[in-house]
Motif scaffolding. Structure first.
Motif, PDB file in Angstrom:
ATOM      1  N   GLU A 126       0.852  -1.188   0.000  1.00 34.36           N
ATOM      2  CA  GLU A 126       0.000   0.000   0.000  1.00 34.36           C
ATOM      3  C   GLU A 126       0.885   1.234   0.000  1.00 34.36           C
ATOM      4  N   ARG A 127       0.337   2.315  -0.511  1.00 37.93           N
ATOM      5  CA  ARG A 127       1.094   3.556  -0.542  1.00 37.93           C
ATOM      6  C   ARG A 127       1.499   3.941   0.880  1.00 37.93           C
ATOM      7  N   GLY A 128       2.782   4.236   1.054  1.00 38.66           N
ATOM      8  CA  GLY A 128       3.288   4.589   2.376  1.00 38.66           C
ATOM      9  C   GLY A 128       3.968   3.448   3.102  1.00 38.66           C
ATOM     10  N   ASP A 129       3.842   2.209   2.601  1.00 37.51           N
ATOM     11  CA  ASP A 129       4.512   1.071   3.239  1.00 37.51           C
ATOM     12  C   ASP A 129       6.033   1.220   3.144  1.00 37.51           C
ATOM     13  N   THR A 130       6.728   0.804   4.197  1.00 36.70           N
ATOM     14  CA  THR A 130       8.180   0.697   4.171  1.00 36.70           C
ATOM     15  C   THR A 130       8.520  -0.729   3.784  1.00 36.70           C
ATOM     16  N   VAL A 131       9.130  -0.901   2.602  1.00 35.02           N
ATOM     17  CA  VAL A 131       9.312  -2.246   2.062  1.00 35.02           C
ATOM     18  C   VAL A 131      10.792  -2.579   1.876  1.00 35.02           C
ATOM     19  N   VAL A 132      11.103  -3.862   2.066  1.00 33.76           N
ATOM     20  CA  VAL A 132      12.410  -4.412   1.734  1.00 33.76           C
ATOM     21  C   VAL A 132      12.248  -5.166   0.421  1.00 33.76           C
ATOM     22  N   PHE A 133      13.213  -4.983  -0.488  1.00 36.43           N
ATOM     23  CA  PHE A 133      13.107  -5.600  -1.803  1.00 36.43           C
ATOM     24  C   PHE A 133      14.498  -5.896  -2.351  1.00 36.43           C
ATOM     25  N   LYS A 134      14.531  -6.744  -3.356  1.00 35.17           N
ATOM     26  CA  LYS A 134      15.774  -7.029  -4.065  1.00 35.17           C
ATOM     27  C   LYS A 134      16.044  -5.874  -5.024  1.00 35.17           C
ATOM     28  N   TYR A 135      17.208  -5.244  -4.864  1.00 36.47           N
ATOM     29  CA  TYR A 135      17.587  -4.096  -5.681  1.00 36.47           C
ATOM     30  C   TYR A 135      17.582  -4.495  -7.157  1.00 36.47           C
ATOM     31  N   PRO A 136      16.701  -3.918  -7.974  1.00 34.89           N
ATOM     32  CA  PRO A 136      16.538  -4.389  -9.361  1.00 34.89           C
ATOM     33  C   PRO A 136      17.828  -4.469 -10.181  1.00 34.89           C
ATOM     34  N   PRO A 137      18.728  -3.475 -10.136  1.00 37.06           N
ATOM     35  CA  PRO A 137      19.957  -3.613 -10.924  1.00 37.06           C
ATOM     36  C   PRO A 137      20.906  -4.692 -10.417  1.00 37.06           C
ATOM     37  N   GLN A 138      20.760  -5.082  -9.149  1.00 39.75           N
ATOM     38  CA  GLN A 138      21.657  -6.079  -8.548  1.00 39.75           C
ATOM     39  C   GLN A 138      20.874  -6.862  -7.490  1.00 39.75           C
ATOM     40  N   PRO A 139      20.089  -7.864  -7.907  1.00 43.28           N
ATOM     41  CA  PRO A 139      19.127  -8.529  -7.018  1.00 43.28           C
ATOM     42  C   PRO A 139      19.712  -9.258  -5.813  1.00 43.28           C
ATOM     43  N   ASN A 140      21.033  -9.423  -5.749  1.00 43.17           N
ATOM     44  CA  ASN A 140      21.609 -10.071  -4.563  1.00 43.17           C
ATOM     45  C   ASN A 140      21.731  -9.096  -3.392  1.00 43.17           C
ATOM     46  N   ILE A 141      21.360  -7.821  -3.614  1.00 39.21           N
ATOM     47  CA  ILE A 141      21.422  -6.803  -2.571  1.00 39.21           C
ATOM     48  C   ILE A 141      20.003  -6.453  -2.134  1.00 39.21           C
ATOM     49  N   ASP A 142      19.786  -6.362  -0.818  1.00 40.98           N
ATOM     50  CA  ASP A 142      18.481  -5.961  -0.280  1.00 40.98           C
ATOM     51  C   ASP A 142      18.465  -4.456  -0.047  1.00 40.98           C
ATOM     52  N   TYR A 143      17.387  -3.797  -0.488  1.00 39.88           N
ATOM     53  CA  TYR A 143      17.183  -2.372  -0.272  1.00 39.88           C
ATOM     54  C   TYR A 143      15.933  -2.170   0.567  1.00 39.88           C
ATOM     55  N   ILE A 144      15.853  -0.992   1.205  1.00 37.05           N
ATOM     56  CA  ILE A 144      14.642  -0.629   1.929  1.00 37.05           C
ATOM     57  C   ILE A 144      14.263   0.801   1.574  1.00 37.05           C
ATOM     58  N   LYS A 145      13.023   1.009   1.155  1.00 39.14           N
ATOM     59  CA  LYS A 145      12.508   2.327   0.789  1.00 39.14           C
ATOM     60  C   LYS A 145      11.017   2.377   1.121  1.00 39.14           C
ATOM     61  N   ARG A 146      10.405   3.526   0.825  1.00 38.86           N
ATOM     62  CA  ARG A 146       8.973   3.694   1.066  1.00 38.86           C
ATOM     63  C   ARG A 146       8.224   3.717  -0.266  1.00 38.86           C
ATOM     64  N   VAL A 147       7.095   3.022  -0.312  1.00 37.33           N
ATOM     65  CA  VAL A 147       6.281   2.997  -1.526  1.00 37.33           C
ATOM     66  C   VAL A 147       5.581   4.349  -1.697  1.00 37.33           C
ATOM     67  N   VAL A 148       5.865   4.994  -2.831  1.00 40.42           N
ATOM     68  CA  VAL A 148       5.254   6.292  -3.141  1.00 40.42           C
ATOM     69  C   VAL A 148       4.259   6.158  -4.285  1.00 40.42           C
ATOM     70  N   GLY A 149       4.675   5.477  -5.349  1.00 46.05           N
ATOM     71  CA  GLY A 149       3.811   5.325  -6.516  1.00 46.05           C
ATOM     72  C   GLY A 149       3.333   3.900  -6.689  1.00 46.05           C
ATOM     73  N   MET A 150       1.998   3.750  -6.896  1.00 44.08           N
ATOM     74  CA  MET A 150       1.397   2.441  -7.127  1.00 44.08           C
ATOM     75  C   MET A 150       1.312   2.172  -8.627  1.00 44.08           C
ATOM     76  N   PRO A 151       1.078   0.902  -9.016  1.00 43.02           N
ATOM     77  CA  PRO A 151       0.954   0.597 -10.443  1.00 43.02           C
ATOM     78  C   PRO A 151      -0.107   1.479 -11.111  1.00 43.02           C
ATOM     79  N   GLY A 152       0.267   2.087 -12.230  1.00 38.07           N
ATOM     80  CA  GLY A 152      -0.646   2.954 -12.962  1.00 38.07           C
ATOM     81  C   GLY A 152      -0.573   4.413 -12.580  1.00 38.07           C
ATOM     82  N   ASP A 153       0.061   4.743 -11.463  1.00 35.89           N
ATOM     83  CA  ASP A 153       0.202   6.136 -11.021  1.00 35.89           C
ATOM     84  C   ASP A 153       1.139   6.910 -11.939  1.00 35.89           C
ATOM     85  N   THR A 154       0.907   8.219 -11.994  1.00 38.76           N
ATOM     86  CA  THR A 154       1.895   9.147 -12.528  1.00 38.76           C
ATOM     87  C   THR A 154       2.463   9.919 -11.350  1.00 38.76           C
ATOM     88  N   VAL A 155       3.779   9.860 -11.170  1.00 36.85           N
ATOM     89  CA  VAL A 155       4.441  10.498 -10.029  1.00 36.85           C
ATOM     90  C   VAL A 155       5.293  11.650 -10.540  1.00 36.85           C
TER      91      VAL A 155
END
Length: 298
Positions: A126-155
């Motif tokens: 959901e918008r505002g969630d703090t998520v951990v994810f596999k860093y897309p350019p280098q998936p062996n690294i874990d990143y943590i950020k906040r969800v700002v834009g949902m699918p279909g959004d223009t940011v």
């Protein structure tokens, strides 16, 4: 590294589990039968001899002992909660270097621990969630950020460092509400950062802005110099709360749903690493515990 550890954990669990099963169903019964045969041939044996005949080999004993523990760790880490350490200041003031967080692994689907194939769908970010994810350019690294834009959004991210979101199907872009502007306790490169309350979700959270730093618009991806992103279906636009010190979706793109690891839900311990330049202690040794930071996240 995380995937390698998961693979090792799965292999150890399978091997010890196989030994545990064979011991319960085959090997243990054979040793007991051997004791019974010896007793029948000798008209009884004392307890010491019986224990020696029935004794487990060391590798069976160790496997049987550790299997329940390893299996519990595997299930807990793979499907329920996993601990992560915050290595950088990109999510200040929400998360600080030295925070150890718990990530709810089942929040966005139950996945196998090695290949990360989704087994059961349990929810979406959901918008505002703090998520951990596999860093897309280098998936062996874990990143943590906040969800700002949902699918279909223009940011959009303006030169005034304000986020504007136009959800799919809506005609206008709505600025994200900012309030309570104060000077924070955090200083970067000698400049006090400005702290604001941001209202991406009902609960809200705090962000940091460097008032003297210009955003690197020319480094934006996928279109350098363009401060607008249309979020593809099945992907998310994420940003760090420390807006001027965060490598996020502005600079490397969107987070595919398949890369999501889980939702950060709590800080279970927080260490300080502040020491003078002439300290003889290694940098990895904590200098204190921030008990006031232990608790849930928002």
């Amino acid at each position: 590294m995380a995937n390698t550890f998961s693979l090792i954990l799965v292999i150890v669990t399978l091997v010890t589990g196989l030994v545990w099963t064979l011991e319960k169903l085959v090997w243990g019964k054979k040793r007991q039968q051997k004791v019974a045969d010896v007793e029948a041939q000798t008209n009884g044996i004392d307890d010491a001899v019986a224990a020696k005949v029935a004794q487990q080999p060391w590798w069976i004993e160790n496997s049987v002992s550790i299997f329940p523990v390893i299996a519990f760790v595997l299930v807990l880490r793979s499907f329920i909660f996993e601990p992560f350490q915050i290595p950088s200041g990109s999510m200040m003031p929400t998360l600080l270097v030295g925070d150890f967080i718990l990530v709810e692994k089942y929040a966005y689907g139950i996945k196998d621990p090695v290949w990360r194939t989704q087994l059961v769908e349990t929810g979406k970010p959901e918008r505002g969630d703090t998520v951990v994810f596999k860093y897309p350019p280098q998936p062996n690294i874990d990143y943590i950020k906040r969800v700002v834009g949902m699918p279909g959004d223009t940011v959009r991210y303006s030169s005034d460092k304000e986020v504007c979101i136009q959800p799919k199907g809506e005609r206008s872009c709505t600025p994200v509400k900012l309030s309570n502007v104060v000077e924070s306790e955090f200083i970067q490169n000698g400049i006090p950062l400005v702290q604001l309350d941001e209202q991406l979700s009902e609960q809200g959270h705090q962000i940091l802005i460097n008032p003297l730093r210009r955003d690197r618009v020319e480094a934006y991806q996928p279109r350098g110099g363009v401060n607008e992103w249309i979020v593809p279906q099945g992907q998310y636009f994420v940003m760090g709360d420390n807006r001027d010190n965060s490598a996020d979706s502005r600079y490397w793109g969107f987070v595919p749903e398949a890369n999501l690891v889980g939702k950060a839900v709590a800080i279970w311990i927080s260490f300080e690493f502040e020491r003078s330049a002439d300290s003889v202690l290694p940098a990895w040794i904590p200098t204190g515990v921030r008990f006031n930071r232990i608790g849930g996240l928002h």
